[in-house]
Write an enzyme that holds these catalytic residues in place. Structure first.
Site, PDB file in Angstrom:
ATOM      1  CD1 TRP A   1      27.637  33.558  54.782  1.00 44.25           C
ATOM      2  CD2 TRP A   1      26.273  31.739  54.463  1.00 44.25           C
ATOM      3  NE1 TRP A   1      26.650  33.144  56.070  1.00 44.25           N
ATOM      4  CE2 TRP A   1      26.172  32.152  55.784  1.00 44.25           C
ATOM      5  CE3 TRP A   1      25.341  30.396  54.185  1.00 44.25           C
ATOM      6  CZ2 TRP A   1      24.982  31.496  56.714  1.00 44.25           C
ATOM      7  CZ3 TRP A   1      24.607  29.965  55.055  1.00 44.25           C
ATOM      8  CH2 TRP A   1      24.367  30.274  56.182  1.00 44.25           C
TER       9      TRP A   1
ATOM     10  CB  ALA B   1      27.317  42.722  38.457  1.00 41.72           C
TER      11      ALA B   1
ATOM     12  CG  ASP C   1      33.327  29.883  42.721  1.00 40.86           C
ATOM     13  OD1 ASP C   1      34.480  29.706  42.029  1.00 40.86           O
ATOM     14  OD2 ASP C   1      33.502  30.372  43.829  1.00 40.86           O
TER      15      ASP C   1
ATOM     16  CG  LEU D   1      45.127  46.082  35.671  1.00 40.67           C
ATOM     17  CD1 LEU D   1      45.288  45.456  34.232  1.00 40.67           C
ATOM     18  CD2 LEU D   1      43.492  46.494  35.962  1.00 40.67           C
TER      19      LEU D   1
ATOM     20  NE  ARG E   1      36.606  43.934  29.578  1.00 37.35           N
ATOM     21  CZ  ARG E   1      37.289  44.703  30.314  1.00 37.35           C
ATOM     22  NH1 ARG E   1      37.202  46.129  29.933  1.00 37.35           N
ATOM     23  NH2 ARG E   1      38.146  44.379  30.987  1.00 37.35           N
TER      24      ARG E   1
ATOM     25  CG  ASN F   1      32.682  49.254  26.529  1.00 36.76           C
ATOM     26  OD1 ASN F   1      32.617  50.324  26.888  1.00 36.76           O
ATOM     27  ND2 ASN F   1      32.800  48.733  25.274  1.00 36.76           N
TER      28      ASN F   1
ATOM     29  CG  HIS G   1      45.123  44.682  30.761  1.00 36.33           C
ATOM     30  ND1 HIS G   1      46.414  45.330  30.857  1.00 36.33           N
ATOM     31  CD2 HIS G   1      44.055  45.416  30.915  1.00 36.33           C
ATOM     32  CE1 HIS G   1      45.943  46.899  31.043  1.00 36.33           C
ATOM     33  NE2 HIS G   1      44.624  46.628  30.933  1.00 36.33           N
TER      34      HIS G   1
ATOM     35  CD  GLN H   1      40.273  42.549  27.212  1.00 35.74           C
ATOM     36  OE1 GLN H   1      40.229  43.110  28.633  1.00 35.74           O
ATOM     37  NE2 GLN H   1      39.876  42.775  26.095  1.00 35.74           N
TER      38      GLN H   1
ATOM     39  NE  ARG I   1      41.952  46.777  28.280  1.00 34.37           N
ATOM     40  CZ  ARG I   1      41.241  46.746  29.518  1.00 34.37           C
ATOM     41  NH1 ARG I   1      40.524  45.681  29.636  1.00 34.37           N
ATOM     42  NH2 ARG I   1      41.227  47.760  30.179  1.00 34.37           N
TER      43      ARG I   1
ATOM     44  CD  GLU J   1      43.143  50.028  27.722  1.00 32.33           C
ATOM     45  OE1 GLU J   1      42.634  50.648  26.605  1.00 32.33           O
ATOM     46  OE2 GLU J   1      42.809  49.026  27.808  1.00 32.33           O
TER      47      GLU J   1
ATOM     48  CB  SER K   1      29.742  38.008  49.161  1.00 32.92           C
ATOM     49  OG  SER K   1      30.970  38.205  48.623  1.00 32.92           O
ATOM     50  CE  LYS K   2      35.116  33.071  45.648  1.00 36.75           C
ATOM     51  NZ  LYS K   2      35.453  31.889  44.726  1.00 36.75           N
TER      52      LYS K   2
ATOM     53  CG  HIS L   1      42.378  41.916  32.391  1.00 36.96           C
ATOM     54  ND1 HIS L   1      42.727  42.393  33.429  1.00 36.96           N
ATOM     55  CD2 HIS L   1      41.524  42.917  32.020  1.00 36.96           C
ATOM     56  CE1 HIS L   1      41.708  43.617  33.819  1.00 36.96           C
ATOM     57  NE2 HIS L   1      41.156  43.899  32.624  1.00 36.96           N
TER      58      HIS L   1
END
Length: 566
Positions: free
Chosen positions: A156, A16, A212, A243, A380, A384, A233, A231, A277, A246, A37-38, A345
């Site tokens: 960071w 995203a 966070d 994981l 979900r 998706n 899984h 959810q 699920r 699926e 981003s950490k 999940h």
């Protein structure tokens, strides 16, 4: 204290976040965009996505069919206008990522291949073997780094959003290599920080994905929506929780109990292993609770059987799964069952946004799993999530760019920044109490795993809420042993634990309040769905005391609630 200034700040560098960066740049290459981003972007949790990305790509499929599958899978809690927008925009994201270098698996005639997934009536999971997220991330990172106006702040750690007059004007973040807190001034902020399932003990989530962004937005005044819907899984590898996609069932894998039965015939006779699920996770848990799980050194489990697929197909379609099963599970799926059981999940809930990804705070946007638009409702469907990251990551980037292009900078209150610095370095790092972060964290996860799990009851939820609030009090007396500043993992663990405790509280309180069973939220004391009283979204607001819950209606466009069978 050093101050950085950028037109747009994107917090989180997964699917995203990277998609938002690309979209914002394509609106205007004159905008100064920062991605914080950490960890390095290519270590973001998005690389763990395996099975596929859902999109209508064939003539026999349709937008209405994908939308209805999504709404039905969501147990009718999804906002249907958002779902319709989502399914119509997902296919073009597949094409764009292909143009940017994503090596989608192909059919013999050269088309992008698609496999079946649970709850879908048509095979619409576009995939790149079983490393879909990995390849999507590399394509997006390559695209984002090609722009000169996008700057990456890797390693960071963002600690707070700065809001003045209900407008997001900046944030504070710690540069890990120095341990210094610095301020960022901006016109728009996009939260793209992922979910919060590390509040659970048995989970598919990376250790760094601790909710966070949800917590920071919550503290800033934005409500969290539908946090009770977590959810589970069906196929978390025992004992690690890693994981098992699926896609393994999409390719024809079976789920077996201790009697060697494909028990899904008793729970979803038509869809079997390709039911949604929530249905499969409840079925697995029921089999285990009724004594039909297989016994192993880490407790009872369910068997995932891929042996009949054959070595050639497994190596072509599920190479990562075979590797993971061998290295982390000690079994070769060509010859043996894979030991699995349900694992936490995904969060259907998150920061409340509208379809433009706008939060109630001006200039603050959210996309991906940290956001709740709501496309997924109470449950979900597989494929998706990565599609949502791409579709609404693009929307967030575009909307933030438009906002930033027509806005000016606001001064950041020095008092606010100093207060955050005091909270982090004096109250947390400087604390000399007798509590320790790992002890509190493990206790929180145990509580969530035993009392806020697949099957829930009111008395257990009440006890869990009480115990979590006790942990929040103990957190105030917690000591970080390492008092140094550079790369202080203990301090970061403590900050993340603070976020997770508040998110665990909201999740549990929201679950306790919802006296029905819907989607992934299954109450043993209220086993039926109650559309008359509960066809509505939960909103949780932070207050000085306990979270305050409010409710808003679900948007229905074409599909009124109906019985949900598979």
């Amino acid at each position: 204290m050093e101050k950085h200034t950028h037109d747009i700040l994107i917090i989180g560098a997964g699917l995203a976040g990277l998609r938002a960066a690309v979209a914002a740049t394509e609106i205007s290459n004159n905008l100064d965009i920062a991605v914080i981003s950490k960890l390095h972007p290519l270590r973001s949790h998005s690389v763990c996505a395996q099975g596929g990305t859902g999109a209508v790509m064939r003539e026999k499929d349709s937008f209405d069919l994908h939308a209805f599958d999504t709404v039905k899978g969501a147990d009718y809690l999804a906002d249907q206008d958002a779902v319709e927008f989502f399914v119509k925009n997902s296919p073009k994201e597949i094409v764009l990522t292909e143009h940017w270098g994503c090596p989608w698996s192909r059919t013999p005639d050269g088309k992008i291949d698609q496999r079946p997934f649970g709850g879908h009536t048509f095979p619409r999971a576009c995939f790149a073997a079983d490393m879909t997220g990995f390849h999507e991330m590399h394509a997006l990172y390559g695209k984002a780094t090609s722009y000169s106006n996008v700057k990456f702040y890797d390693e960071w750690f963002a600690t707070s959003i700065i809001v003045e007059n209900n407008t997001a004007v900046g944030l504070t973040a710690i540069e890990m290599k120095t341990g210094k807190m610095q301020a960022f001034q901006t016109k728009a902020i996009i939260m793209a920080t992922g979910g919060h399932e590390r509040i659970y003990e048995f989970t598919t989530f990376s250790h760094t994905t601790t909710g966070d962004g949800m917590a920071m937005a919550y503290y800033a005044g934005a409500p969290l929506m539908d946090m009770e819907f977590v959810q589970f899984h069906p196929t978390g590898l025992v004992p690690s929780g890693v994981l098992i996609t699926e896609g393994a069932r999409g390719e024809g894998g079976f789920l077996l109990n201790s009697k060697g039965e494909r028990f899904m015939k008793n729970y979803a006779a038509e869809k079997m292993e390709l039911a949604p699920r929530d249905v499969i996770s409840r079925a697995e848990q029921a089999e285990i609770l009724d004594g039909r799980g297989l016994e192993g050194p880490y407790g009872p489990y369910i068997a995932l059987d891929l042996r009949h697929l054959g070595e050639e197909k497994i190596n072509e379609r599920l190479p990562l799964i075979r590797d993971v099963a061998i290295k982390l599970g000690g079994v070769d799926p060509v010859k043996e069952y894979i030991p699995i059981r349900p694992a936490a999940h995904y969060s259907m809930g998150g920061i409340r946004t509208n379809m433009k990804t706008e939060t109630p705070i001006k200039g603050l946007y959210a996309a991906g799993e940290c956001a709740c638009i709501s496309v997924h409702g109470a449950n979900r469907l597989g494929t998706n999530s990565t599609a949502e990251c791409l579709v609404f990551g693009a929307v967030a980037g575009e909307e933030a760019a438009k906002h930033a292009s027509n806005s000016s900078f606001h001064e950041i209150s020095q008092q606010t920044v100093l207060a955050e610095e005091k909270r982090v370095f004096d109250e947390i790092l400087g604390n000399e109490g007798d509590e320790r972060s790992p002890v509190i964290r493990d206790e929180m996860r145990r509580i969530m795993n035993t009392k806020v799990w697949i099957f829930r009851k009111g008395d257990e939820l009440e006890n869990a809420l009480k115990e979590i609030r006790q942990l929040k009090q103990r957190f105030k007396k917690m000591k970080v042993e390492d008092k140094s500043r550079p790369f202080n993992g203990g301090l970061l663990d403590a900050l993340q634990l603070g976020f997770m405790l508040d998110l665990a509280e909201v999740t549990t309180l929201s679950a306790l309040a919802r006296t029905e069973s819907r989607g992934a939220h299954s109450r043993r004391d209220y086993p039926k769905r109650d559309d008359e009283h509960w066809l509505k979204h939960t909103l949780a607001y932070q207050t000085k005391d306990d979270p305050r819950l409010e409710y808003i209606p679900v948007t229905i466009t074409k599909w009124p609630p109906a019985a949900r069978t598979y």
